[in-house]
Design a protein around this motif. Structure first.
Motif, PDB file in Angstrom:
ATOM      1  N   PHE B  59       0.808  -1.212   0.000  1.00 50.26           N
ATOM      2  CA  PHE B  59       0.000   0.000   0.000  1.00 50.26           C
ATOM      3  C   PHE B  59       0.851   1.276   0.000  1.00 50.26           C
ATOM      4  CE2 PHE B  59      -3.167   2.877   1.923  1.00 50.26           C
ATOM      5  CZ  PHE B  59      -4.124   2.753   0.940  1.00 50.26           C
ATOM      6  N   PRO B  60       1.734   1.444   1.001  1.00 50.83           N
ATOM      7  CA  PRO B  60       2.578   2.648   0.960  1.00 50.83           C
ATOM      8  C   PRO B  60       3.479   2.698  -0.269  1.00 50.83           C
ATOM      9  CG  PRO B  60       3.245   1.181   2.741  1.00 50.83           C
ATOM     10  CD  PRO B  60       1.959   0.664   2.224  1.00 50.83           C
ATOM     11  N   LEU B  61       3.968   1.517  -0.701  1.00 49.69           N
ATOM     12  CA  LEU B  61       4.831   1.501  -1.884  1.00 49.69           C
ATOM     13  C   LEU B  61       4.092   1.998  -3.119  1.00 49.69           C
ATOM     14  CD1 LEU B  61       6.972  -1.765  -1.695  1.00 49.69           C
ATOM     15  CD2 LEU B  61       7.765   0.595  -1.733  1.00 49.69           C
ATOM     16  N   ALA B  62       2.845   1.556  -3.259  1.00 46.15           N
ATOM     17  CA  ALA B  62       2.058   1.967  -4.420  1.00 46.15           C
ATOM     18  C   ALA B  62       1.798   3.471  -4.371  1.00 46.15           C
ATOM     19  CB  ALA B  62       0.742   1.193  -4.459  1.00 46.15           C
ATOM     20  N   LEU B  63       1.492   3.975  -3.171  1.00 51.54           N
ATOM     21  CA  LEU B  63       1.247   5.416  -3.053  1.00 51.54           C
ATOM     22  C   LEU B  63       2.519   6.202  -3.380  1.00 51.54           C
ATOM     23  CD1 LEU B  63      -1.029   5.729   0.106  1.00 51.54           C
ATOM     24  CD2 LEU B  63      -1.658   5.766  -2.315  1.00 51.54           C
ATOM     25  N   LEU B  64       3.656   5.710  -2.895  1.00 43.83           N
ATOM     26  CA  LEU B  64       4.926   6.369  -3.200  1.00 43.83           C
ATOM     27  C   LEU B  64       5.197   6.356  -4.701  1.00 43.83           C
ATOM     28  CD1 LEU B  64       7.510   5.207  -0.506  1.00 43.83           C
ATOM     29  CD2 LEU B  64       6.795   7.543  -1.039  1.00 43.83           C
ATOM     30  N   ALA B  65       4.971   5.187  -5.318  1.00 41.75           N
ATOM     31  CA  ALA B  65       5.247   5.055  -6.750  1.00 41.75           C
ATOM     32  C   ALA B  65       4.346   5.987  -7.553  1.00 41.75           C
ATOM     33  CB  ALA B  65       5.037   3.616  -7.192  1.00 41.75           C
ATOM     34  N   ARG B  66       3.115   6.177  -7.058  1.00 42.77           N
ATOM     35  CA  ARG B  66       2.208   7.051  -7.774  1.00 42.77           C
ATOM     36  C   ARG B  66       2.631   8.508  -7.615  1.00 42.77           C
ATOM     37  NH1 ARG B  66      -4.048   8.294  -7.038  1.00 42.77           N
ATOM     38  NH2 ARG B  66      -3.403   8.693  -4.911  1.00 42.77           N
ATOM     39  N   ARG B  67       3.127   8.811  -6.425  1.00 42.95           N
ATOM     40  CA  ARG B  67       3.516  10.186  -6.126  1.00 42.95           C
ATOM     41  C   ARG B  67       4.779  10.583  -6.893  1.00 42.95           C
ATOM     42  NH1 ARG B  67       1.946  13.248  -1.696  1.00 42.95           N
ATOM     43  NH2 ARG B  67       2.576  15.395  -2.112  1.00 42.95           N
ATOM     44  N   PHE B  68       5.736   9.643  -6.912  1.00 46.72           N
ATOM     45  CA  PHE B  68       7.024   9.962  -7.551  1.00 46.72           C
ATOM     46  C   PHE B  68       7.256   9.025  -8.728  1.00 46.72           C
ATOM     47  CE2 PHE B  68       7.409  10.663  -2.944  1.00 46.72           C
ATOM     48  CZ  PHE B  68       7.582  12.031  -2.936  1.00 46.72           C
ATOM     49  N   PRO B  69       6.955   9.501  -9.946  1.00 45.17           N
ATOM     50  CA  PRO B  69       7.059   8.631 -11.123  1.00 45.17           C
ATOM     51  C   PRO B  69       8.448   8.021 -11.309  1.00 45.17           C
ATOM     52  CG  PRO B  69       5.902  10.648 -11.641  1.00 45.17           C
ATOM     53  CD  PRO B  69       6.436  10.822 -10.263  1.00 45.17           C
ATOM     54  N   TRP B  70       9.494   8.740 -10.888  1.00 44.27           N
ATOM     55  CA  TRP B  70      10.843   8.193 -11.068  1.00 44.27           C
ATOM     56  C   TRP B  70      11.044   6.965 -10.192  1.00 44.27           C
ATOM     57  CZ3 TRP B  70      13.635   8.201  -6.497  1.00 44.27           C
ATOM     58  CH2 TRP B  70      13.203   9.093  -5.500  1.00 44.27           C
ATOM     59  N   LEU B  71      10.264   6.900  -9.117  1.00 43.89           N
ATOM     60  CA  LEU B  71      10.384   5.761  -8.223  1.00 43.89           C
ATOM     61  C   LEU B  71       9.634   4.553  -8.788  1.00 43.89           C
ATOM     62  CD1 LEU B  71      11.791   5.686  -5.489  1.00 43.89           C
ATOM     63  CD2 LEU B  71       9.563   5.914  -4.410  1.00 43.89           C
ATOM     64  N   GLU B  72       8.616   4.857  -9.589  1.00 47.80           N
ATOM     65  CA  GLU B  72       7.747   3.774 -10.065  1.00 47.80           C
ATOM     66  C   GLU B  72       8.528   2.748 -10.857  1.00 47.80           C
ATOM     67  OE1 GLU B  72       4.247   4.934 -12.232  1.00 47.80           O
ATOM     68  OE2 GLU B  72       3.995   2.876 -12.938  1.00 47.80           O
ATOM     69  N   SER B  73       9.377   3.222 -11.799  1.00 48.70           N
ATOM     70  CA  SER B  73      10.063   2.247 -12.651  1.00 48.70           C
ATOM     71  C   SER B  73      11.010   1.378 -11.824  1.00 48.70           C
ATOM     72  CB  SER B  73      10.806   2.957 -13.774  1.00 48.70           C
ATOM     73  OG  SER B  73      11.669   3.923 -13.223  1.00 48.70           O
ATOM     74  N   SER B  74      11.637   1.967 -10.809  1.00 50.92           N
ATOM     75  CA  SER B  74      12.554   1.126 -10.027  1.00 50.92           C
ATOM     76  C   SER B  74      11.784   0.141  -9.145  1.00 50.92           C
ATOM     77  CB  SER B  74      13.516   1.971  -9.198  1.00 50.92           C
ATOM     78  OG  SER B  74      12.893   3.114  -8.704  1.00 50.92           O
ATOM     79  N   ILE B  75      10.643   0.573  -8.605  1.00 52.90           N
ATOM     80  CA  ILE B  75       9.831  -0.355  -7.819  1.00 52.90           C
ATOM     81  C   ILE B  75       9.362  -1.506  -8.704  1.00 52.90           C
ATOM     82  CG2 ILE B  75       7.615  -0.630  -6.630  1.00 52.90           C
ATOM     83  CD1 ILE B  75       8.010   2.052  -5.362  1.00 52.90           C
ATOM     84  N   MET B  76       8.968  -1.161  -9.929  1.00 51.45           N
ATOM     85  CA  MET B  76       8.485  -2.189 -10.863  1.00 51.45           C
ATOM     86  C   MET B  76       9.608  -3.158 -11.245  1.00 51.45           C
ATOM     87  SD  MET B  76       5.461  -2.100 -11.280  1.00 51.45           S
ATOM     88  CE  MET B  76       4.081  -1.072 -10.974  1.00 51.45           C
ATOM     89  N   ALA B  77      10.759  -2.593 -11.562  1.00 53.35           N
ATOM     90  CA  ALA B  77      11.873  -3.447 -11.967  1.00 53.35           C
ATOM     91  C   ALA B  77      12.264  -4.385 -10.836  1.00 53.35           C
ATOM     92  CB  ALA B  77      13.069  -2.587 -12.376  1.00 53.35           C
ATOM     93  N   LEU B  78      12.277  -3.828  -9.632  1.00 52.77           N
ATOM     94  CA  LEU B  78      12.653  -4.622  -8.468  1.00 52.77           C
ATOM     95  C   LEU B  78      11.650  -5.758  -8.245  1.00 52.77           C
ATOM     96  CD1 LEU B  78      15.043  -4.067  -6.562  1.00 52.77           C
ATOM     97  CD2 LEU B  78      13.374  -3.266  -4.885  1.00 52.77           C
ATOM     98  N   SER B  79      10.372  -5.430  -8.400  1.00 50.68           N
ATOM     99  CA  SER B  79       9.380  -6.462  -8.121  1.00 50.68           C
ATOM    100  C   SER B  79       9.381  -7.527  -9.213  1.00 50.68           C
ATOM    101  CB  SER B  79       7.991  -5.848  -7.942  1.00 50.68           C
ATOM    102  OG  SER B  79       7.531  -5.304  -9.133  1.00 50.68           O
ATOM    103  N   THR B  80       9.628  -7.126 -10.461  1.00 50.78           N
ATOM    104  CA  THR B  80       9.743  -8.137 -11.523  1.00 50.78           C
ATOM    105  C   THR B  80      10.912  -9.065 -11.235  1.00 50.78           C
ATOM    106  OG1 THR B  80       8.890  -6.556 -13.110  1.00 50.78           O
ATOM    107  CG2 THR B  80       9.962  -8.504 -14.003  1.00 50.78           C
ATOM    108  N   GLY B  81      12.041  -8.458 -10.851  1.00 47.48           N
ATOM    109  CA  GLY B  81      13.220  -9.259 -10.547  1.00 47.48           C
ATOM    110  C   GLY B  81      12.956 -10.225  -9.411  1.00 47.48           C
ATOM    111  N   LEU B  82      12.294  -9.721  -8.391  1.00 45.10           N
ATOM    112  CA  LEU B  82      11.995 -10.541  -7.225  1.00 45.10           C
ATOM    113  C   LEU B  82      11.106 -11.723  -7.597  1.00 45.10           C
ATOM    114  CD1 LEU B  82      12.650 -10.107  -4.222  1.00 45.10           C
ATOM    115  CD2 LEU B  82      10.314  -9.342  -3.942  1.00 45.10           C
ATOM    116  N   TYR B  83      10.120 -11.416  -8.452  1.00 47.78           N
ATOM    117  CA  TYR B  83       9.164 -12.450  -8.829  1.00 47.78           C
ATOM    118  C   TYR B  83       9.831 -13.535  -9.668  1.00 47.78           C
ATOM    119  CZ  TYR B  83       4.508 -14.237  -9.580  1.00 47.78           C
ATOM    120  OH  TYR B  83       3.385 -15.019  -9.556  1.00 47.78           O
ATOM    121  N   THR B  84      10.917 -13.154 -10.323  1.00 47.35           N
ATOM    122  CA  THR B  84      11.616 -14.097 -11.184  1.00 47.35           C
ATOM    123  C   THR B  84      12.345 -15.171 -10.375  1.00 47.35           C
ATOM    124  OG1 THR B  84      11.949 -12.263 -12.688  1.00 47.35           O
ATOM    125  CG2 THR B  84      13.274 -14.195 -13.064  1.00 47.35           C
TER     126      THR B  84
END
Lengths: 267, 235
Positions: B59-84
């Protein structure tokens, strides 16, 4: 943190890499198992899914197969396969723990399980990919007098390719993970280093195995995404379909829960 | 099989003895009832805690990612990597920090759930129509009230879809926790594999699937209760 140092030492020791059932050997075995299963799944799944998508039939099945695949634990299915070595109708040897050439102990059981877990993402994505080709594009193809096959070959397939590819990518990740789990039933692959380490309380070895598995998983994913970008005819400057493609699969539809799949295309 | 099976009632060994090793065996269920229930309870507990923790972090991560677009891509990349990373590899990587405990499994599963849920939350919030948002702002809604009263309710269907995916896959993944002896029904599967015990294997497998379906149905019902306005519109 002693285990971390143990793991580090294990990885640095060349003797752990070369030789029978050592890291390199098992790595090659797991890659072989992974790509064999992925290839089989493509052979089985892609024609069916693409054709169903072209006809626009069987959508319920094609989409829900993913949800079923998600609910069945890999470990449970592998366990059942391994224990099922005397079903009457298979002549007493399917699949069980029997070895299968280079695929090692329980090779057949592992391959079948991997194949089953690779199918859902491939089928769902390929089906959705063809269905998502915009209606007006299809109608334009019909209007140009294309036959069904021509329309499929020259219009639907190229436009569907990116999403089909992301299905294959998902399947690759899934198959690699499943191939690792095969070690829980003493099957082939690198997972053996992990389970072996935990069974013999050599946690350093277990962690070292996990590092190798994780690194290869990330490399495979990276490689797959590069191949996907390279093959995607719609990706760079041709912005025509980018608005449709950007989100990959539609989100929030009651059936396509796959949309929330983290590995769905999102660049 | 037939000869032994028919002889079974007379001879003492039950349908789960080594000789017969039936897949379906009611004597196993009655004799090992406690053990099966314990495993099921552990499974449910691990799954539930993992998903709740995953949601609380997402929840807080999603709100942060929405607030700061530059953070979104790194959160996404990290979560894709983690899921792999395969679960059998993720748990060992956590062991140096959390040891051979249930915490290891819960954290690992929470991380997987997190990757799914962050995406679902972002997609859900993004699905809120801009004019709805503007209307609420025009009515004087501040950003907190806008989030709670307008955006979250409208994002709910997409978020719930993600939550269902996360829950169902967590149920399945929990079995791998048997690596560190906290796998719920996975412990039964592990035992079933090592001792070639078919009744135990099949029982645990079926219970896993039933549990996944039950939780899925529960979430669908919860969603209906939480979105009374969607009931009429639903086809």
């Amino acid at each position: 943190m002693r285990v971390v140092r143990d793991a580090w030492d294990y990885l640095l020791d060349g003797a752990n890499w070369t030789g029978d059932n050592k890291l390199l050997d098992l790595l090659l075995q797991q890659l072989l198992v992974t790509f064999t299963a992925l290839g089989l799944a493509m052979l089985v799944g892609l024609p069916i899914a693409l054709w169903l998508g072209h006809l626009g039939r069987g959508g319920f099945l094609a989409i829900n197969i993913s949800n079923v695949g998600r609910a069945v634990p890999t470990f449970a299915l592998l366990g059942i396969f391994v224990a099922a070595d005397s079903w009457g109708w298979t002549g007493g040897h399917f699949p069980g723990t029997a070895g299968l050439g280079p695929y090692g102990r329980a090779g057949a059981a592992t391959l079948v399980a991997l194949l089953l877990f690779a199918l859902p993402p491939i089928i769902t994505n390929a089906y959705v990919a063809v269905r998502e080709v915009p209606l007006d594009v299809r109608e334009a193809a019909d209007g140009m007098g294309m036959t069904g096959w021509q329309k499929f070959r020259r219009v639907e397939l190229p436009l569907a390719l990116p999403l089909v590819m992301s299905g294959l990518r998902l399947a690759l990740v899934q198959v690699w993970a499943t191939a690792t789990i095969a070690a829980l039933v003493a099957g082939p692959g690198l997972g053996r280093v992990i389970t072996d380490g935990f069974v013999r309380t050599r946690y350093g070895q277990g962690i070292a195995g996990a590092v190798v598995v994780a690194v290869v998983a990330l490399l495979l994913e990276l490689l797959a995404s590069l191949v996907q970008r390279w093959l995607d005819p719609t990706s760079p400057s041709r912005g025509v379909r980018s608005s449709v493609r950007k989100d990959g699969m539609p989100v929030g539809g009651p059936m396509v829960a796959t949309a929330a799949d983290p590995s769905a295309p999102h660049q | 099989m037939t000869a032994i099976a028919s002889a079974a009632p007379a001879a003492e060994p039950s349908c789960y003895s080594r000789l017969t090793n039936e897949w379906v065996c009611s004597a196993y269920w009655t004799d090992r009832r406690e053990e099966i229930l314990d495993a099921l309870v552990q499974h449910v507990a691990i799954t539930a805690v993992a998903v709740v923790v995953g949601l609380a972090l997402a929840f807080p991560l999603a709100l942060l990612a929405r607030r700061f677009p530059w953070l979104e891509s790194s959160i996404m990349a990290l979560s894709t990597g983690l899921y792999t990373i395969p679960s059998l590899a993720l748990f060992p990587l956590l062991v140096p920090f959390t040891g051979l405990t249930a915490t290891t499994v819960v954290i690992g599963l929470a991380l997987y759930a997190l990757t799914i849920l962050v995406r679902a939350l972002l997609e859900g919030l993004r699905s809120v129509p801009a004019d709805t948002r503007e209307a609420a702002q025009g009515l004087g809604y501040g950003s907190a009230r806008l989030l709670v009263r307008v955006e979250l309710p409208l994002a709910l269907p997409v978020v719930m879809a993600g939550l269902r995916v996360a829950t169902v896959s967590t149920v399945a993944l929990t079995t791998v926790g048997s690596l560190v002896a906290y796998g719920g029904l996975g412990n039964l599967i592990k035992d079933g594999v090592t001792s070639n015990f078919r009744a135990e294997l099949l029982t645990a497998a079926v219970l896993c699937v039933v549990l996944a379906i039950a939780l899925d149905v529960l979430l669908v019902l919860a969603e209906r209760l939480m979105t009374p306005w969607a009931r009429g519109a639903r086809s």
